[in-house]
Design a protein around this motif. Structure first.
Motif, PDB file in Angstrom:
ATOM      1  N   SER A  42       0.838  -1.200   0.000  1.00 55.67           N
ATOM      2  CA  SER A  42       0.000   0.000   0.000  1.00 55.67           C
ATOM      3  C   SER A  42       0.873   1.249   0.000  1.00 55.67           C
ATOM      4  O   SER A  42       2.051   1.217   0.379  1.00 55.67           O
ATOM      5  CB  SER A  42      -0.912   0.016   1.227  1.00 55.67           C
ATOM      6  N   THR A  43       0.269   2.353  -0.409  1.00 50.81           N
ATOM      7  CA  THR A  43       0.973   3.638  -0.386  1.00 50.81           C
ATOM      8  C   THR A  43       1.387   3.990   1.037  1.00 50.81           C
ATOM      9  O   THR A  43       2.496   4.493   1.269  1.00 50.81           O
ATOM     10  CB  THR A  43       0.076   4.747  -0.958  1.00 50.81           C
ATOM     11  N   GLU A  56       8.289   3.234 -10.771  1.00 52.89           N
ATOM     12  CA  GLU A  56       7.215   2.997 -11.735  1.00 52.89           C
ATOM     13  C   GLU A  56       6.348   1.804 -11.332  1.00 52.89           C
ATOM     14  O   GLU A  56       5.956   0.981 -12.145  1.00 52.89           O
ATOM     15  CB  GLU A  56       7.784   2.831 -13.142  1.00 52.89           C
ATOM     16  N   GLY A  57       6.050   1.727 -10.026  1.00 58.84           N
ATOM     17  CA  GLY A  57       5.120   0.731  -9.537  1.00 58.84           C
ATOM     18  C   GLY A  57       5.744  -0.533  -8.992  1.00 58.84           C
ATOM     19  O   GLY A  57       5.058  -1.364  -8.407  1.00 58.84           O
ATOM     20  N   LEU A  90       3.412  -1.765  -6.021  1.00 54.96           N
ATOM     21  CA  LEU A  90       2.624  -0.712  -5.386  1.00 54.96           C
ATOM     22  C   LEU A  90       1.159  -0.875  -5.746  1.00 54.96           C
ATOM     23  O   LEU A  90       0.786  -0.880  -6.919  1.00 54.96           O
ATOM     24  CB  LEU A  90       3.113   0.670  -5.840  1.00 54.96           C
ATOM     25  N   GLY A  91       0.316  -1.007  -4.728  1.00 59.10           N
ATOM     26  CA  GLY A  91      -1.120  -1.102  -4.941  1.00 59.10           C
ATOM     27  C   GLY A  91      -1.769   0.273  -4.854  1.00 59.10           C
ATOM     28  O   GLY A  91      -1.579   0.995  -3.874  1.00 59.10           O
ATOM     29  N   TYR A 160       2.612   3.439 -12.735  1.00 61.18           N
ATOM     30  CA  TYR A 160       2.630   3.981 -11.370  1.00 61.18           C
ATOM     31  C   TYR A 160       2.286   2.928 -10.320  1.00 61.18           C
ATOM     32  O   TYR A 160       2.757   2.998  -9.186  1.00 61.18           O
ATOM     33  CB  TYR A 160       1.647   5.146 -11.273  1.00 61.18           C
ATOM     34  N   GLY A 161       1.466   1.948 -10.678  1.00 61.51           N
ATOM     35  CA  GLY A 161       1.093   0.928  -9.705  1.00 61.51           C
ATOM     36  C   GLY A 161       0.041  -0.010 -10.262  1.00 61.51           C
ATOM     37  O   GLY A 161      -0.349   0.082 -11.428  1.00 61.51           O
ATOM     38  N   VAL A 162      -0.406  -0.928  -9.413  1.00 62.04           N
ATOM     39  CA  VAL A 162      -1.427  -1.914  -9.758  1.00 62.04           C
ATOM     40  C   VAL A 162      -2.759  -1.453  -9.164  1.00 62.04           C
ATOM     41  O   VAL A 162      -2.822  -1.061  -7.997  1.00 62.04           O
ATOM     42  CB  VAL A 162      -1.052  -3.296  -9.191  1.00 62.04           C
TER      43      VAL A 162
END
Length: 292
Positions: A42-43, A56-57, A90-91, A160-162
């Motif tokens: 999580s962030t 980049e994620g 990264l979610g 950036y993320g999933v």
């Protein structure tokens, strides 16, 4: 001499291509193949964990490095981005994505479960693209089905993320309050909005905006039906959200490692809504993934 130069040049181009994809999310995450092999970070966890950075994620443990938390590939030495330093992906929850709408915020959209940063695109100024699309949303159907460019232009921008849906966020897309229809099967969230088989907020008496893994498996031909609708994200749980799935007011789920299981079959001596520390039983169905 020329052959030697050509060999060196080809090697340089190859090495450059490898470094460009060293941390690029598309290179290690494909929603069709994802099975929890990487932890979803999580962030909040990223921000509070020293030494962890999202490139980049892809979240790396780079140690005590003086870098900002979210990096593009061009901002970090590719030699640092080795596979053994990857701690997860990264979610980005749907609620987080919705705030990245280009209005005094970054411009992000998601396609095929990956969130892309379009902030540098002039054609997405203020989060609007040709008065047809707005940022802060999943655009899988629009990009893959309607766009003349397909996904190629989107992929030219940094990932950036999933995209992650919590159960509460998924519930908003029930085809009733919200016209869009999303359902989850085997932990993958599908957009069923444009399928004639799913309409009016229900399907064969089953509500939308929920996990339908066991229901889909019980309906003849429905596993094949999933191939005709778009995968847009994953269903994510933490220890707080799993507690609601105690088998009383909701299905009985448990967390085992990076995965979440429906324990409706063979639940003996297992308390639903908790973390289970033993090996999952073969009868259990994967219904989601954990968010650290």
């Amino acid at each position: 001499m020329f052959k030697k130069f050509l060999t060196v040049f080809i090697f340089f181009i190859f090495a450059l291509s490898v470094s460009v994809y060293a941390g690029y999310l598309d290179s290690i995450f494909q929603i069709d193949k994802f099975s929890g092999e990487y932890q979803i970070i999580s962030t909040t966890t990223l921000e509070k964990t020293p030494g962890w950075f999202s490139v980049e994620g892809v979240v790396y443990n780079l140690g005590n490095t003086n870098l900002k938390k979210h990096l593009k590939l061009s901002e970090v030495d590719s030699k640092l981005l080795t596979k053994d330093k990857i701690v997860g992906l990264l979610g980005v929850t749907y609620d987080e994505l919705s705030k990245m709408n280009g209005k005094n915020a970054p411009t992000m959209v998601s396609v095929n479960g990956i969130v892309y940063d379009l902030s540098s695109s002039k054609s997405w100024a203020n989060g609007n693209h040709k008065n047809q699309h707005t940022a802060g949303q999943d655009l899988t159907y629009d990009i893959l089905k309607l766009s003349p460019h397909g996904i190629s232009k989107i992929k030219s921008f940094p990932s950036y993320g999933v995209l992650v849906f919590t159960p509460d966020q998924l519930a908003k897309f029930d085809g009733k309050v919200n016209k869009k229809i999303y359902v989850s099967v085997y932990g993958i969230v599908y957009d069923a909005t444009y399928s004639r088989k799913f309409s009016g907020g229900e399907h064969y008496g089953h509500d939308m905006g929920v996990d339908l893994t066991s229901e889909i498996l019980s309906l003849q031909g429905h596993v094949d039906l999933l191939k005709k609708i778009y995968k847009i994200g994953i269903l994510g749980f933490d220890e707080s959200t799993i507690s609601k799935f105690d088998g009383k007011n909701a299905k009985p789920f448990v967390i085992v490692g990076n995965k979440v299981y429906d324990i409706s079959k063979n639940p003996q001596n297992v308390q639903a809504g908790k973390v289970y520390s033993e090996t999952p039983r073969k009868e259990w169905l994967i219904v989601g993934y954990t968010i650290k």
